[in-house]
Design a protein around this motif. Structure first.
Motif, PDB file in Angstrom:
ATOM      1  N   TYR A 171       0.837  -1.211   0.000  1.00 11.84           N
ATOM      2  CA  TYR A 171       0.000   0.000   0.000  1.00 11.84           C
ATOM      3  C   TYR A 171       0.870   1.259   0.000  1.00 11.84           C
ATOM      4  N   GLY A 184      -4.733   0.808   5.017  1.00 13.53           N
ATOM      5  CA  GLY A 184      -5.674   1.521   4.164  1.00 13.53           C
ATOM      6  C   GLY A 184      -6.339   2.646   4.933  1.00 13.53           C
ATOM      7  N   ASN A 229      -5.341  -0.017  -2.943  1.00 13.20           N
ATOM      8  CA  ASN A 229      -6.633  -0.547  -2.488  1.00 13.20           C
ATOM      9  C   ASN A 229      -6.841  -1.966  -2.997  1.00 13.20           C
ATOM     10  N   GLU A 262      -9.832  -3.580  -0.723  1.00 16.48           N
ATOM     11  CA  GLU A 262     -10.763  -2.571  -0.223  1.00 16.48           C
ATOM     12  C   GLU A 262     -11.201  -1.677  -1.380  1.00 16.48           C
ATOM     13  N   ALA A 263     -12.094  -0.738  -1.076  1.00 22.19           N
ATOM     14  CA  ALA A 263     -12.612   0.178  -2.097  1.00 22.19           C
ATOM     15  C   ALA A 263     -13.219  -0.589  -3.266  1.00 22.19           C
ATOM     16  N   PHE A 284     -11.938  -0.158  -7.712  1.00 21.64           N
ATOM     17  CA  PHE A 284     -10.614   0.465  -7.709  1.00 21.64           C
ATOM     18  C   PHE A 284     -10.096   0.534  -9.149  1.00 21.64           C
TER      19      PHE A 284
END
Length: 293
Positions: free
Chosen positions: A31, A100, A148, A153-154, A188
């Motif tokens: 990340y 994140g 992400n 995520e996202a 994403f």
């Protein structure tokens, strides 16, 4: 038999390791690596253009020293504020940005404010600096979204594997979208592609010699327009009053604000200077010397 083969396939799907490597036992997360990579490539793009437009060679290097940490702090503050209940109960998680939780809009506020102050201190037009930086900011966002992806995520709502395969996505992306027993929209990726397209458009518009400030405001409109619709697919949106998606509200405000700013600057003559105009201090000094002679 088809059901058995599908179960075997799903059992072999493993998420990517969020840790890129370790330094003396300290984990370095993908990340952070990806965000830094986006910032560096954005810097290279902006610095080359800045030199062509008459800014000092070290201008963007010095700006990044301040803008990156401020943007990260604002991005995290924005995210924490809209998840305040959770972080009040888990204050130790506030600094865990490697997991994140960096809001783009918060980062933009911090970065733009830093750029404004820095440009004024150095004696340059903020709008000139913003126009030069616009494609770089969007490039950083396009690359940053892959952080992400690594963190799973996202993402959007639940979909089938067949849906993802029909998008002609490679297996390594499809497999990473398999989260807790289900596949999800790779929002994403949608935003990353939208941003990369925007970078190409902004680089083209540089040649059009737009009015000063219009390039940056075009970036604001382009990103906000795409973000509004992509946000509607996401399942992890920050919310206002539990029924308004924060990013969608901010996107509408930014689009309206950018359009009003363009109109206002044109009517008041504030945008009469063009993007390709050379108004660097060195150029001005040369013209003054010629005038004295």
């Amino acid at each position: 038999m088809p059901e058995m083969s599908e179960k075997m396939l799903l059992s072999n799907v493993q998420p990517l390791n969020p840790v890129a490597f370790e330094i003396f036992g300290w984990p370095i997360y993908w990340y952070g690596v990806i965000i830094i990579l986006g910032a560096l490539l954005g810097y290279v793009l902006a610095n080359r253009e800045a030199i062509r437009r008459g800014l000092p060679k070290d201008f963007f290097a010095d700006l990044l020293i301040w803008a990156v940490p401020v943007a990260l702090v604002f991005a995290r503050m924005y995210y924490v504020i809209f998840n305040l209940d959770y972080y009040l109960e888990n204050p130790g998680q506030i600094i865990a940005i490697w997991e994140g939780g960096l809001a783009v809009h918060g980062g933009l506020v911090g970065g733009v404010l830093t750029g404004y102050v820095f440009a004024k201190i150095r004696g340059f037009s903020f709008w000139k600096v913003a126009d030069i930086a616009a494609p770089s900011i969007l490039l950083g966002q396009a690359i940053g979204r892959w952080g992400n992806f690594i963190n799973q995520e996202a993402h959007g709502g639940e979909v089938s594997r067949e849906f993802l395969e029909n998008l002609m996505l490679p297996d390594w992306i499809i497999n990473q979208m398999f989260i807790d027993g289900s596949y999800y929209h790779p929002t994403f990726l949608y935003e990353s592609i939208w941003s990369f397209i925007g970078v190409g458009i902004l680089l083209y518009l540089r040649r059009v010699n737009m009015r000063r400030g219009d390039l940056f405001l075009t970036y604001v409109i382009w990103y906000s327009f795409g973000r509004f619709f992509i946000e509607g697919l996401r399942t992890d949106s920050l919310m206002i009053f539990d029924f308004l998606r924060t990013a969608q509200v901010i996107s509408i405000v930014l689009i309206v604000g950018a359009v009003i700013t363009i109109i206002y600057r044109r009517k008041t003559g504030l945008s009469r200077i063009r993007y390709l105009s050379d108004d660097s201090p060195k150029k001005k000094n040369k013209n003054k010397k010629r005038g004295k002679k």
